[in-house]
Design an enzyme around this catalytic site. Structure first.
Site, mmCIF file in Angstrom:
data_model
loop_
_atom_site.group_PDB
_atom_site.id
_atom_site.type_symbol
_atom_site.label_atom_id
_atom_site.label_comp_id
_atom_site.label_asym_id
_atom_site.label_seq_id
_atom_site.Cartn_x
_atom_site.Cartn_y
_atom_site.Cartn_z
ATOM 1 N N LYS A 100 -14.130 0.205 14.783
ATOM 2 C CA LYS A 100 -12.811 -0.452 14.951
ATOM 3 C C LYS A 100 -12.375 -0.387 16.415
ATOM 4 O O LYS A 100 -11.847 -1.351 16.962
ATOM 5 C CB LYS A 100 -11.765 0.255 14.086
ATOM 6 C CG LYS A 100 -11.718 -0.299 12.683
ATOM 7 C CD LYS A 100 -10.719 0.366 11.782
ATOM 8 C CE LYS A 100 -10.988 -0.117 10.355
ATOM 9 N NZ LYS A 100 -10.375 0.663 9.331
ATOM 10 N N LYS A 121 9.135 -17.887 -9.664
ATOM 11 C CA LYS A 121 8.315 -16.837 -10.283
ATOM 12 C C LYS A 121 7.120 -17.464 -11.027
ATOM 13 O O LYS A 121 7.306 -18.434 -11.775
ATOM 14 C CB LYS A 121 9.183 -16.041 -11.251
ATOM 15 C CG LYS A 121 8.478 -14.885 -11.890
ATOM 16 C CD LYS A 121 9.408 -14.117 -12.816
ATOM 17 C CE LYS A 121 8.637 -13.080 -13.592
ATOM 18 N NZ LYS A 121 9.456 -12.409 -14.599
ATOM 19 N N LYS A 167 -11.843 -3.857 18.388
ATOM 20 C CA LYS A 167 -10.465 -4.224 18.747
ATOM 21 C C LYS A 167 -10.131 -3.860 20.200
ATOM 22 O O LYS A 167 -9.008 -4.078 20.641
ATOM 23 C CB LYS A 167 -9.473 -3.547 17.793
ATOM 24 C CG LYS A 167 -9.690 -3.938 16.314
ATOM 25 C CD LYS A 167 -8.529 -3.530 15.418
ATOM 26 C CE LYS A 167 -8.854 -3.779 13.954
ATOM 27 N NZ LYS A 167 -7.703 -3.796 13.066
ATOM 28 N N PHE A 201 -5.069 3.486 14.484
ATOM 29 C CA PHE A 201 -5.353 4.479 13.455
ATOM 30 C C PHE A 201 -6.427 3.884 12.553
ATOM 31 O O PHE A 201 -6.584 2.668 12.477
ATOM 32 C CB PHE A 201 -4.099 4.751 12.601
ATOM 33 C CG PHE A 201 -3.224 5.853 13.127
ATOM 34 C CD1 PHE A 201 -2.439 5.664 14.254
ATOM 35 C CD2 PHE A 201 -3.162 7.093 12.487
ATOM 36 C CE1 PHE A 201 -1.620 6.672 14.730
ATOM 37 C CE2 PHE A 201 -2.356 8.103 12.950
ATOM 38 C CZ PHE A 201 -1.580 7.893 14.075
ATOM 39 N N ASP A 212 -4.551 -6.678 5.227
ATOM 40 C CA ASP A 212 -5.548 -7.518 5.907
ATOM 41 C C ASP A 212 -5.521 -8.941 5.371
ATOM 42 O O ASP A 212 -5.945 -9.871 6.039
ATOM 43 C CB ASP A 212 -6.949 -6.928 5.712
ATOM 44 C CG ASP A 212 -7.064 -5.588 6.422
ATOM 45 O OD1 ASP A 212 -6.687 -5.531 7.605
ATOM 46 O OD2 ASP A 212 -7.492 -4.600 5.794
ATOM 47 N N ASN A 263 0.850 -1.201 0.000
ATOM 48 C CA ASN A 263 0.000 0.000 0.000
ATOM 49 C C ASN A 263 0.883 1.248 0.000
ATOM 50 O O ASN A 263 2.101 1.150 -0.072
ATOM 51 C CB ASN A 263 -0.954 -0.025 1.197
ATOM 52 C CG ASN A 263 -0.183 -0.110 2.491
ATOM 53 O OD1 ASN A 263 0.550 0.791 2.855
ATOM 54 N ND2 ASN A 263 -0.338 -1.237 3.190
HETATM 55 O O1 PMT Z 1 2.632 6.372 6.556
HETATM 56 P P1 PMT Z 1 1.953 7.623 6.005
HETATM 57 O O2 PMT Z 1 2.196 7.760 4.518
HETATM 58 O O3 PMT Z 1 2.345 8.850 6.780
HETATM 59 O O4 PMT Z 1 0.382 7.433 6.173
HETATM 60 C C1 PMT Z 1 -0.200 7.391 7.444
HETATM 61 C C2 PMT Z 1 -1.381 6.402 7.506
HETATM 62 C C3 PMT Z 1 -2.504 6.928 6.640
HETATM 63 C C4 PMT Z 1 -0.942 5.034 7.021
HETATM 64 C C5 PMT Z 1 -1.796 6.302 9.006
HETATM 65 O O5 PMT Z 1 -2.071 7.557 9.472
HETATM 66 C C6 PMT Z 1 -3.024 5.379 9.168
HETATM 67 O O6 PMT Z 1 -4.149 5.798 9.071
HETATM 68 N N1 PMT Z 1 -2.773 4.081 9.439
HETATM 69 C C7 PMT Z 1 -3.817 3.061 9.517
HETATM 70 C C8 PMT Z 1 -4.140 2.573 8.153
HETATM 71 C C9 PMT Z 1 -5.390 1.709 8.067
HETATM 72 O O7 PMT Z 1 -6.187 1.869 7.244
HETATM 73 O O8 PMT Z 1 -5.534 0.876 8.965
HETATM 74 P P2 PMT Z 1 -6.802 -0.184 9.003
HETATM 75 O O9 PMT Z 1 -8.075 0.534 9.010
HETATM 76 O O10 PMT Z 1 -6.561 -1.252 7.991
HETATM 77 O O11 PMT Z 1 -6.495 -0.790 10.398
HETATM 78 C C10 PMT Z 1 -6.971 -0.218 11.603
HETATM 79 C C11 PMT Z 1 -5.916 -0.382 12.639
HETATM 80 O O12 PMT Z 1 -5.602 -1.761 12.821
HETATM 81 C C12 PMT Z 1 -4.607 0.327 12.338
HETATM 82 O O13 PMT Z 1 -4.132 0.850 13.557
HETATM 83 C C13 PMT Z 1 -3.711 -0.800 11.837
HETATM 84 O O14 PMT Z 1 -2.326 -0.537 12.129
HETATM 85 C C14 PMT Z 1 -4.220 -1.992 12.606
HETATM 86 N N2 PMT Z 1 -4.096 -3.302 11.912
HETATM 87 C C15 PMT Z 1 -4.828 -3.576 10.789
HETATM 88 C C16 PMT Z 1 -4.742 -4.829 10.199
HETATM 89 C C17 PMT Z 1 -3.885 -5.790 10.766
HETATM 90 N N3 PMT Z 1 -3.747 -6.985 10.209
HETATM 91 N N4 PMT Z 1 -3.178 -5.494 11.865
HETATM 92 C C18 PMT Z 1 -3.289 -4.267 12.450
HETATM 93 O O15 PMT Z 1 -2.610 -4.004 13.463
#
Ligand code: PMT
Length: 433
Positions: A371, A321, A375, A357, A311, A242
């Site tokens: 979320k 490959k 969580k 986040f 995810d 991503n």
């Molecule tokens: O790195 P930058 O370019 O500065 O960008 C910052 C950011 C946009 C990446 C950051 O600010 C941000 O929003 N990060 C979360 C991205 C996201 O969409 O997360 P999510 O909605 O998929 O997941 C929610 C939370 O669960 C997040 O805290 C994530 O770290 C966590 N997660 C998700 C999936 C997973 N398998 N394990 C996790 O820990």
């Protein structure tokens, strides 16, 4: 010519024997190692061991008649690229922090302009003492780097933080510090770096004075942060990833370290350099990031999940490959990755704050709230990535901080570094509740 010249300082703790392994690994990496020991270190290990392995006189006492160099602390200190202390006792940390020069090693520290890295090892209570943490904060403000001790069973048969970090990790952090310094073609003069940092600030705004006033409000917190994007292999050539740059997570790490916290970053793929004074551990895929987080978690008092973690990952990533073979379409079977944030929350011990986040494109607050509930989070930082100057790979962000007790704080467009401080302010508020 040797790669780097390292002055290895050994002080009096049970982990002193591990300095031999550090020395061997540094030598293997092509470094020239000179050793200095404190008097107490010689109670645990003999100077002769180091002398035999380095072919150099090992200085304990400048005034020893056997010492071949009458101004050893000057010559030793001027001819090294890094002064590395393994293990470091609370006593040596206190002496360095306060400018005490009552033996060879402490005089060397004062007489040197080389970079300094300290790997402490001590009993948990000594480590957690406000005096020790204050001294560490002072040294960090002076540009000294720390390889934080880890949790484990200690020599005194207690379990807690204070165990020397793995020797391989100490050596890799020392080499990466020297390599970064080299790449940036800096002089490696830690005092110059501190002067540069202070330029334009009045004495009352210097890092030291700020650390001792409002800026040390995270002293004693151990903050673990996931940063960047993960990369999931499709085959040895291709991957799913991503747009995360690491800017937001590193900004939080930098701000937390500046406010006195010990910071460990588990970093996926990033396009910017990590800040100084934080420990960086790599975790490129979701699985690797999960493993690294779980290893570091026992030391943490706050966990912040800022990484964009995949995810799903391809169910099977072949070693060879994948060939196109004229196929017009191709399907990939994906399986769920471990949810790091949810697992941290499930495994939380007393007092651990868990912050997530959420990067969303619609119904931002609702999705972020859900979320937080699913969580079990204390707080979530919701980014509406459709907004101008928000989200991935920008230097600014726009967000709403939502806490478990229902508060919502809108943060308008601002630099990510400034937002990092606002997020930390909220964490401190939560800690006090
Ligand atoms: O790195 P930058 O370019 O500065 O960008 C910052 C950011 C946009 C990446 C950051 O600010 C941000 O929003 N990060 C979360 C991205 C996201 O969409 O997360 P999510 O909605 O998929 O997941 C929610 C939370 O669960 C997040 O805290 C994530 O770290 C966590 N997660 C998700 C999936 C997973 N398998 N394990 C996790 O820990």
């Amino acid at each position: 010519m040797s790669k780097f010249r390292i002055g290895l300082g050994v002080t009096g703790g049970i982990a002193a024997y591990k300095a031999i392994e550090v020395m061997r690994l540094l030598q293997k990496a092509g470094c020239e190692v000179s050793v200095a020991m404190t008097r107490h270190a010689t109670e645990f290990i003999k100077p002769l061991t180091f002398r035999a392995l380095t072919d150099q006189y090992v200085i304990v006492d400048d005034y020893d008649p056997a010492n071949p160099d009458p101004i050893a602390h000057i010559n030793f200190s001027q001819n090294i690229d890094l002064l590395l202390i393994v293990p470091a006792t609370a006593n040596i940390i206190a002496k360095f922090a306060n400018g005490v020069a009552d033996d060879f090693l402490t005089s060397t520290y004062l007489a040197s302009t080389a970079r300094v890295m300290i790997a402490p090892a001590m009993n948990t209570t000594m480590w957690e003492q406000p005096a020790t943490q204050r001294n560490i904060a002072l040294l960090k403000a002076d540009g000294v780097r720390f390889v934080e001790p880890v949790a484990g069973e200690l020599a005194c048969k207690t379990v807690g933080t204070g165990k020397l970090e793995d020797v391989e990790n100490i050596v890799s952090q020392a080499l990466s510090l020297l390599e970064t310094t080299d790449n940036r073609q800096q002089t490696g003069d830690r005092r110059q770096e501190t002067r540069d940092k202070n330029q334009g600030t009045s004495p009352s705004e210097s890092p030291v004075s700020s650390l001792l006033s409002h800026d040390s409000d995270l002293l004693g917190e151990h903050i673990l942060i996931t940063v960047g994007g993960t990369r999931e292999a499709i085959d040895p050539v291709r991957f799913i990833s991503n747009h995360s740059s690491g800017k937001m997570g590193f900004a939080v790490a930098e701000a937390a370290a500046a406010r006195g916290a010990d910071v460990t970053v588990v970093s996926g793929v990033t396009s910017v350099e990590p800040p100084e004074n934080v420990k960086v551990v790599r975790g490129i895929s979701a699985k690797e990031m999960h493993e690294a987080v779980m290893k570091e978690l026992p030391n943490a008092t706050v966990f912040i999940g800022s990484a964009a973690v995949a995810d799903y990952r391809p169910a099977n990533a072949p070693a060879e490959k994948i060939k196109k073979d004229g196929k017009e379409t191709m399907s990939l079977e994906l399986v769920k990755t471990p949810d790091i944030l949810a697992d941290v929350s499930k495994n939380r011990t007393n007092g651990l704050l868990v912050i997530g986040f959420a990067a969303e494109t619609s119904d931002v607050i609702e999705y972020a709230r859900s979320k937080m509930e699913k969580k079990g989070l204390d707080m979530v930082v919701a980014n509406d990535i459709t907004k101008d100057g928000a989200g991935f790979n920008t230097d600014t962000n726009v967000a709403t901080i939502i806490t478990k007790n229902g508060s919502e704080t809108d943060l308008p467009k601002m630099p990510k570094r400034e937002m990092a401080d606002r997020i930390l302010d909220e964490i401190i508020r939560l800690r006090k509740e």
